[in-house]
Structures are given as structure tokens and as C-alpha cells.
Design an enzyme around this catalytic site. Structure first.
Site, PDB file in Angstrom:
ATOM      1  N   MET A   1      11.683  24.495  -1.595  1.00 54.48           N
ATOM      2  CA  MET A   1      10.764  23.544  -2.211  1.00 54.48           C
ATOM      3  C   MET A   1      11.504  22.550  -3.101  1.00 54.48           C
ATOM      4  O   MET A   1      11.217  21.346  -3.082  1.00 54.48           O
ATOM      5  CB  MET A   1       9.705  24.280  -3.037  1.00 54.48           C
ATOM      6  CG  MET A   1       8.700  23.331  -3.693  1.00 54.48           C
ATOM      7  SD  MET A   1       7.481  24.170  -4.709  1.00 54.48           S
ATOM      8  CE  MET A   1       6.456  24.937  -3.452  1.00 54.48           C
TER       9      MET A   1
ATOM     10  N   LYS B   1       0.845  -1.196   0.000  1.00 47.73           N
ATOM     11  CA  LYS B   1       0.000   0.000   0.000  1.00 47.73           C
ATOM     12  C   LYS B   1       0.881   1.247   0.000  1.00 47.73           C
ATOM     13  O   LYS B   1       2.095   1.175   0.207  1.00 47.73           O
ATOM     14  CB  LYS B   1      -0.913   0.000   1.221  1.00 47.73           C
ATOM     15  CG  LYS B   1      -0.201  -0.009   2.560  1.00 47.73           C
ATOM     16  CD  LYS B   1      -1.184  -0.068   3.719  1.00 47.73           C
ATOM     17  CE  LYS B   1      -0.441  -0.045   5.060  1.00 47.73           C
ATOM     18  NZ  LYS B   1      -1.372  -0.043   6.201  1.00 47.73           N
TER      19      LYS B   1
ATOM     20  N   ARG C   1      -9.689   0.709  15.387  1.00 42.82           N
ATOM     21  CA  ARG C   1      -9.614   1.477  14.146  1.00 42.82           C
ATOM     22  C   ARG C   1     -10.695   0.972  13.200  1.00 42.82           C
ATOM     23  O   ARG C   1     -11.587   1.714  12.824  1.00 42.82           O
ATOM     24  CB  ARG C   1      -8.218   1.346  13.527  1.00 42.82           C
ATOM     25  CG  ARG C   1      -7.944   2.267  12.388  1.00 42.82           C
ATOM     26  CD  ARG C   1      -6.474   2.255  11.981  1.00 42.82           C
ATOM     27  NE  ARG C   1      -6.002   0.946  11.544  1.00 42.82           N
ATOM     28  CZ  ARG C   1      -4.748   0.691  11.121  1.00 42.82           C
ATOM     29  NH1 ARG C   1      -3.849   1.672  11.114  1.00 42.82           N
ATOM     30  NH2 ARG C   1      -4.400  -0.515  10.731  1.00 42.82           N
TER      31      ARG C   1
ATOM     32  N   TYR D   1      16.081  31.154   2.549  1.00 48.10           N
ATOM     33  CA  TYR D   1      14.987  31.997   3.015  1.00 48.10           C
ATOM     34  C   TYR D   1      15.149  32.407   4.482  1.00 48.10           C
ATOM     35  O   TYR D   1      15.630  31.642   5.316  1.00 48.10           O
ATOM     36  CB  TYR D   1      13.658  31.259   2.865  1.00 48.10           C
ATOM     37  CG  TYR D   1      13.200  31.104   1.444  1.00 48.10           C
ATOM     38  CD1 TYR D   1      12.876  32.216   0.658  1.00 48.10           C
ATOM     39  CD2 TYR D   1      13.082  29.840   0.863  1.00 48.10           C
ATOM     40  CE1 TYR D   1      12.448  32.068  -0.655  1.00 48.10           C
ATOM     41  CE2 TYR D   1      12.653  29.682  -0.446  1.00 48.10           C
ATOM     42  CZ  TYR D   1      12.341  30.805  -1.198  1.00 48.10           C
ATOM     43  OH  TYR D   1      11.927  30.660  -2.503  1.00 48.10           O
TER      44      TYR D   1
END
Length: 813
Positions: free
Chosen positions: A757, A482, A580, A708
Site C-alpha cells: 500500500m 478536470k 454518451r 506479501y
């Protein structure tokens, strides 16, 4: 020399059942999955801690194999094939290889060491091939079974063998030395690899040097500690020790090259090595010393060394253009490695259509007609749909086959290259280095930025086998793929697991399972979090839903009735404390009423999920969960009157509570190399390595800021490097501002300033590096576990957070 039944019976002092005539074999196999298995294959049924090849005799007989070396004959096949029974199949393989090697009186170089074995072997093959007909280990076939398989590649036309030997524990080298029988030794390096298998460094060294017990000489970097343990003479090189046979007088790096001046037999000469990395220079010097020992003159050595190339010892699967999958094996072309590459092609194929781009094949020791007869057979066994032959010789030999397209050279192929002629297929590119097939790779590979996540399929296999070693042979394993294979890649991981014959795959949502089905995965797939709206799709793609609620069960039964299904497989989840998903105790009776004597569905398994299997302080809670699960299972099965598979153990459950493995376990994060305790983690191999490059190096003065918000102010004049990877790729901003680092040329480069980024910046003031040098963002070091501890998260979150814009490259050594 041929391998025949008479040779085998004489060597192993036994005989085949139901057999009288002499039969010859052209393929020795230990892998039941190989497409090269056929009527002319001799198959060794090896038994290991985690596998028993005797279980696959039926499928091998179906493929046409009829001769087997076995430790026992399964009763149901006694009259269906010919069996030679031995006490130990692996030792029989080694004994046969030893006898086969003794039939050839060829010069033999044995290569060992902690690092660099395969590189030195490949470089020696390249450097010595103008003077010798060479046979060598394919890829990194240096193990207890890899070495024997390499030896069977020798034929009468070879006059030099180069074989590498690798060990991981005491007692292994004696067998390899007996098989290889080297008369020249090459020792590459003594490092920390496989330290865990030995008491100390000296014990490991003594074990490695057993390879050279009958050698006349060992070639190595001068090292008094190593040389005092040798039983033969040495031929050495050194940067510093003037007593070495070959002394490096000077070394200077210039524009991605290293210029060295050497002294040998009172003469000095200069050589350009086309690398600057220290390990590459050292491996080059080992090759130079080997050539000098063999009598090759300095001028020739210099010319050949200047043509050395970076060795890619791994088969790599990459995304190609037009939805193709690209298998990159573009730097070697010999018959033994061709068979290996063809099997990898089949294991990883994304599409049914298979294409191979293949150059002339060298150093086979066979005449062209016999060689290409073998090649044609291998290609036909692999069911290759299209063959692109590049080279005068291969074109002449294959031109009359169907679906063969011939080109005299790579240049001609590139001139006629049409991107639209490759669509939705799996392409193996395999060529000798002088054909420059890397140019073909550039055209066929999907364009991407320089950052990539490399997935080591061998490490994935090793981790699977580790958890298997804690289980009974009959216990089935479901592997969780998964979340895009825990960030590693869904389809490619699933395909490899299908090849490894796991019992089930587990996905979170239906769309993940659908993608696997579309990609050709046929294994049973369980959907762990199915939404009612996805039941139609689940049935359409033959997926198996987890049912965790009465509403969900009623919805699925209603749909099953509409579609007139019969015994459709479902999996019932019991909530034992995770809270769950799952049926609680009060819902067991209404659950039974719905499934009892209901032929629309069949309960394939009943399972639960452990909440704290990784925490030994919660043992009482975990055991209570297991008790509740067992009670619920007993109640359900008593009512439905059949016994579905039980499973409750997850990764850490396998590690800490193996006695409760029942019929199946679910392996998740562990197979990807992450344990939930230090002890568990130490048993696992690193699977994922994130790599990038240096985009730019610049100098800044004291007082200047970086990135930054000016979070970093340079305290002095510094050199900094920009790396094209950032938080959009999955590298958390919390790893920046001097908390984290990357590895450049095996040295730590601290991340300075805020991670952007698409970029991060590191301090390289004290690191010898250049633009375009490789950068390790994470892997063995820094590890994801280390990163997680520093930034206060868990490895799951980091590895699953690697952006899908980062290309995944899958490889096997």
C-alpha cells in the site's frame, strides 16, 4: 552604460515615431504579462509561430509602457505611443544586445554543452565571486531571446561575465556567439539532448563549438573527438588520459562525498567534492580546471569546492502551512532573477495577499542606494503586501517602507518565527545561499512524506504551443483541467493556463469549477457534466454549463427565469456517435423551440465529441461525425439567427483532423504530455515526474522471500532497497513482481515482490546507491506510456490515479 532611445536608434539605424528627446530605460521586456512593465520599459513585440506580442500593445500602454520595438504599427495605436519599426523584432533584440556587450571590455566565459550548463555556470559564479564582480545569465536564460536579456544585466562595475548558450537546431549558435563574445570557453558535456535537431552527433558538436570561434581557450574534459573540431587551444582534465592538463590520480567515495587526488603542472593535491553522483563530480572537475586556468591556487580551490551545493535552477511552487502557497527560490539573490521570481509569484499566487522574504542582494554591480531603489520599484510594481527583509544592508535600505519587517540575520528571524503570522497568502522566499533560507522553507512548507509529483510548467507550455502550431492563430483553445488537472493539480495548472491566455477551461463537475473560482481563476469555465442539482451553484460562481438534454435545458431555463437572468452563457452538446451525452437528431427541433428568441440564455458554443479521433482506421466514422455535427449546427443557427462558437476536436482530433478546427478546439491529455499515437507522443514533452527516496537498504540471502505472499524468492545474495511509495499513492500492483522498475542514479532497479500500500522494494545489487538517494518512479524513464503498456491500461488511468496525498511541486526553469 544606459540604454536610451539615441543608442537604440543608432544601433538599429531607424528612429522612434512621435519622438525627439532622449529617453533612458531601466527594463527591457518581451513579456506583456510581466508586472515589471512600466513607463521606463522598452518593449520588444516578438512574433512567433504561436504568438504575436503586437496583440498586447493596448494592455501595455494601459500599464504605462510607451516605447516599443515593432514589426508593424497597429493603426489604432499610431499616435498613442512611440514605435521603432524593424524587419524582425527578435533580431533587433539580438543586435541591440551585441552592441551593448561591445561597450564593455570584460573577461567573458561562454558555457555550452548538452548537460550541466546551468549548474557549471552557477558553480563558477559561486567559486569565482570572491575574486571578480560577476554578471551571469539568470536561471537558464540560454536561448535566442534569453541570452540577449542576460546581456543587458552588465554594468560598469562588472569585470567577469558568465553566460550559457543552448541550441536545439543547426544555425542557432552563430547569433549567440556574436552576442556573448566569449574569450574563454567552457564545454560541459556532449550528450543526446536535442539530437532530433541535427543529422548526427558531429553536426551537433560543430554547431555548439561555434560559440568558441573567437576564444583563446576552451576548458573541457579531454576528448579527442571534441578537440579536433576546436579552432583554439584547450585546457583539459581527465580521469584516464595522462596528456590532459589536469589528471585525476584517484577517486574514492566516502559518506556522501568524493575524495579526489589531482596532478597539475607536476604537483599533486587532494580535494573533497561534496557529492558522489558521477555527473556532479564531472561538473566539479570542470569548475576546478577553470579555476586552475584562471590562476587560483589549489588550497583556495579545495576550500571553495568543499562548499559547493546542489543547484536548484527551478522556481518551485509548494503547499505551505496554514493554507499558504510557497514559492521556493532560496538559493540565489540577484536583481535579474528577483524580477523573474516576482513574475512567477504573480502567475502562481493562490491568494491575493503576497509576501516576500528577501535577503541582502549580491553581485549587482551597483552601489547599494541605486540597487535598492531598483529593488523597491520592482517590489512596488509587483504589489507586494508584506516584505520581510533579512540582512544588515537590505534592512537599512528598506526599513522606512510600509509593511516591511527587518531582521539582521536568518537566525534572528527563526528565533522570532511564528507559524500563525502566515495565513492564506502566497509567499516568495528568495535569498542568497549563505543566508540558509532552506531553513525557512522547512518551517513554511506543509509537512509531507518524501514522495512528490513534480510538474514542469515549461513542458506544459511547450505542449500547448505544439498543438497551437497546428491551428490558425485565431482558433481558440479550451484546455481540460478536470479530474484535478488530469492528476497534475487543478488550481496550479489553471493559473498557469490563465497566464498563457487560453480561451476557456473545461471541468467535469461543478465543484471542480467552484474550487477554481474560489482560488481566484477568472477565465471562462465550462462544466461538461453538470447535474441539474448543481445549476444553482453554477450560476452563483459564474460557471458555464454544458446542456446535453431537453430535461436539463428545461430545468436550467426554469431556474434562469426565477433568477431573472439575461443571456446566461450555455453550451449545447450534440451526440454524433459517441452516445454518451448530447442531443440526438430527433431532439434538435424541440431544442430549437426552447432556445429560439429566449433571452434567458445565450448559446456560447455548440459542440460534439469525437469517439475515435486517435484511430486512423476509423477515419470514415470520424468524418461522418463531423458531417453530422455540421448539419446540426447549420439547422440550429439558421433558427436562432446567430452563430455560436463551434468545437469538435479533442487532443487527437487536433493532431489528425486540424482542418476541422472550426472556431475552437478542446485540448486534454495532450497538454499533459501524452499523445494517442507514437508519432503524436514523440512531439510532446514530459510534464510529470514522480520522485521518492530510498528509505532503507538491506542484504538478503539466497532463498529468502520479499513482500506479501512470497511472490519473489531471491535466487542469490542480493541488496534490496525499500521506497516509500505504493498503490495508495497510485502505483498499480500490476507494475510489481519484476514487471516494472524505478530509476536510481540513472540505473534501472527492478521492482521485486508485490507492491504494498505504501512501499515497494527494488533490486539494487548492482547499483551504487545509499539511503536517502533520489528515486524516479516515473517520468521520462520509466514513462507512464511504458507503464501503461506493461500493465494493460492507458496513461489517463495512471496519471489521474496518483493520490492527492502525494504533494505536487510546480516549477519553471
Amino acid at each position: 552604460m544606459t540604454i536610451s532611445t539615441f543608442f537604440i536608434e543608432e544601433t538599429l539605424n531607424t528612429s522612434f515615431s512621435n519622438h525627439a528627446e532622449n529617453v533612458e530605460f531601466d527594463h527591457i521586456s518581451i513579456d506583456s504579462r510581466s508586472l515589471q512593465n512600466s513607463a521606463t520599459t522598452l518593449f520588444f513585440c516578438l512574433k512567433g509561430q504561436n504568438h504575436d506580442a503586437h496583440e498586447f500593445i493596448a494592455s501595455l500602454i494601459f500599464k504605462g509602457v510607451s516605447y516599443f520595438i515593432v514589426e508593424y504599427i497597429p493603426a489604432e495605436f499610431e499616435d498613442k505611443a512611440h514605435f521603432c519599426v524593424v524587419q524582425d523584432s527578435a533580431k533587433a533584440l539580438q543586435k541591440m544586445a551585441t552592441a551593448y556587450k561591445k561597450a564593455f571590455s570584460i573577461e567573458t566565459i561562454g558555457v555550452t554543452g548538452s548537460n550541466g550548463k546551468t549548474i557549471v555556470k552557477e558553480w563558477l559564479n559561486f567559486l569565482l565571486s570572491p575574486d571578480y564582480a560577476i554578471v551571469r545569465s539568470p536561471k537558464s536564460y540560454n536561448s535566442q531571446v534569453g541570452v540577449p536579456l542576460s546581456i543587458f544585466g552588465i554594468n560598469e562595475k562588472h569585470n567577469l561575465g558568465i553566460f550559457e548558450a543552448g541550441i536545439s537546431e543547426k544555425g542557432e549558435m552563430d547569433a549567440l556567439a556574436t552576442i556573448i563574445q566569449p574569450n574563454i570557453g567552457v564545454f560541459t558535456h556532449l550528450g543526446t539532448a536535442h539530437d532530433e535537431g541535427f543529422q548526427n552527433t558531429e553536426q551537433k558538436l560543430i554547431e555548439k563549438l561555434k560559440l568558441f570561434k573567437n576564444c583563446k581557450v576552451v576548458i573541457l574534459e579531454k576528448n579527442d573527438f571534441v578537440e579536433k573540431h576546436l579552432n583554439c587551444s584547450s585546457f583539459t582534465w581527465s580521469f584516464e588520459n595522462k596528456n590532459a592538463d589536469v589528471v585525476v590520480l584517484s577517486k574514492e567515495k566516502k559518506e556522501q562525498k568524493t575524495h579526489i587526488t589531482l596532478k597539475y603542472q607536476n604537483n599533486s593535491f587532494s580535494i573533497w567534492i561534496p557529492f558522489t553522483e558521477e555527473s556532479a563530480v564531472e561538473n566539479s572537475l570542470t569548475c576546478i580546471a577553470s579555476m586552475l586556468y584562471l590562476g587560483i591556487i589549489p588550497e583556495v580551490i579545495g576550500s571553495r569546492i568543499s562548499q559547493l551545493y546542489a543547484v536548484e535552477i527551478r522556481l518551485q511552487a509548494k503547499k505551505g502551512i496554514n493554507n499558504c502557497l510557497l514559492i521556493d527560490d532560496s538559493f540565489s539573490s540577484d536583481y535579474q532573477s528577483l524580477k523573474i521570481a516576482l513574475d512567477f509569484l504573480d502567475q502562481q499566487k493562490l491568494h491575493q495577499k503576497k509576501t516576500i522574504i528577501l535577503s541582502d542582494i549580491f553581485q549587482s554591480g551597483l552601489d547599494p542606494k541605486q540597487l535598492y531603489t531598483n529593488v523597491i520599484k520592482a517590489l512596488q510594481n509587483s504589489k507586494i503586501d508584506r516584505i520581510i527583509a533579512i540582512g544588515e544592508t537590505i534592512s537599512a535600505q528598506l526599513k522606512d517602507l510600509p509593511n516591511v519587517f527587518c531582521f539582521p540575520s536568518t537566525l534572528v528571524f527563526l528565533q522570532q518565527f511564528n507559524t500563525q503570522s502566515f495565513q492564506n497568502e502566497t509567499i516568495l522566499v528568495k535569498g542568497a545561499r549563505n543566508f540558509h533560507f532552506e531553513e525557512i522553507i522547512v518551517l513554511l512548507e506543509e509537512k509531507k512524506h518524501e514522495t512528490k509529483l513534480e510538474i514542469n510548467l515549461d513542458a506544459l507550455t511547450a505542449n500547448l504551443n505544439y498543438y497551437k502550431s497546428k491551428l490558425k492563430p485565431e482558433t481558440k483553445i479550451m484546455v481540460m483541467v478536470k479530474a484535478f488537472g488530469y492528476g497534475s493539480g487543478g488550481y496550479e495548472i489553471a493559473k498557469h493556463l490563465e497566464h498563457l491566455k487560453v480561451a476557456y477551461l473545461g471541468v467535469a463537475f461543478a465543484d471542480e469549477g467552484i474550487e477554481l473560482r474560489k482560488a481566484g481563476i477568472t477565465l471562462p469555465i465550462m462544466v461538461l457534466n453538470p447535474e441539474n442539482s448543481s445549476f444553482n451553484a453554477i450560476i452563483a460562481y459564474n460557471l458555464e454549463p454544458e446542456i446535453y438534454s431537453l430535461n436539463g435545458l428545461k430545468s436550467f431555463l426554469e431556474l434562469a427565469k426565477q433568477k431573472n437572468l439575461h443571456q446566461y452563457p450555455i453550451h449545447i452538446k450534440i451526440d454524433t456517435g459517441m452516445h454518451r451525452l448530447g442531443f440526438n437528431t430527433a431532439e434538435i427541433e424541440p431544442l430549437i423551440q426552447l432556445i429560439h428568441q429566449n433571452n434567458l440564455v445565450q448559446v456560447k458554443s455548440i459542440f460534439s465529441h469525437l469517439a475515435a479521433s486517435d484511430d486512423v482506421n476509423e477515419k470514415a466514422f470520424t468524418l461522418k461525425q463531423i458531417e453530422l455535427f455540421s448539419d446540426a449546427y447549420t439547422i440550429i443557427t439558421s433558427a436562432i439567427q446567430y452563430k455560436p462558437t463551434r468545437h469538435i476536436l479533442n487532443t487527437s482530433g487536433i493532431f489528425n483532423y486540424a482542418e476541422y478546427q472550426f472556431e475552437m478546439v478542446r485540448l486534454g491529455i495532450g497538454i499533459y504530455g501524452f499523445g494517442n499515437s507514437e508519432e503524436e507522443y514523440k512531439q510532446l514533452e514530459n510534464v510529470s515526474t514522480l520522485k521518492s527516496i530510498i528509505s532503507q537498504i538491506r542484504s538478503i540471502d539466497a532463498g529468502e522471500s520479499i513482500s506479501y505472499n512470497r511472490k519473489f524468492i531471491a535466487p542469490k545474495k542480493m541488496n534490496i532497497a525499500t521506497i516509500p511509495v505504493g498503490y495508495a499513492d497510485g502505483i498499480r500492483r500490476a507494475w510489481g513482481n519484476e514487471k516494472g522498475y524505478v530509476l536510481i542514479n540513472q540505473q534501472k532497479a527492478t521492482i521485486v515482490g508485490t507492491i504494498c500500500m505504501d512501499m515497494l522494494i527494488v533490486d539494487v545489487t548492482n547499483i551504487d546507491c545509499q539511503e536517502n538517494d533520489e528515486v524516479i518512479v516515473f517520468g521520462t524513464q520509466p514513462s507512464i506510456v511504458e507503464m501503461a503498456k506493461v500493465i494493460g491500461t492507458i496513461p489517463y488511468e495512471i496519471i489521474t490515479g496518483i493520490s492527492q496525498r502525494v504533494p505536487r511541486v510546480f516549477y519553471k526553469n
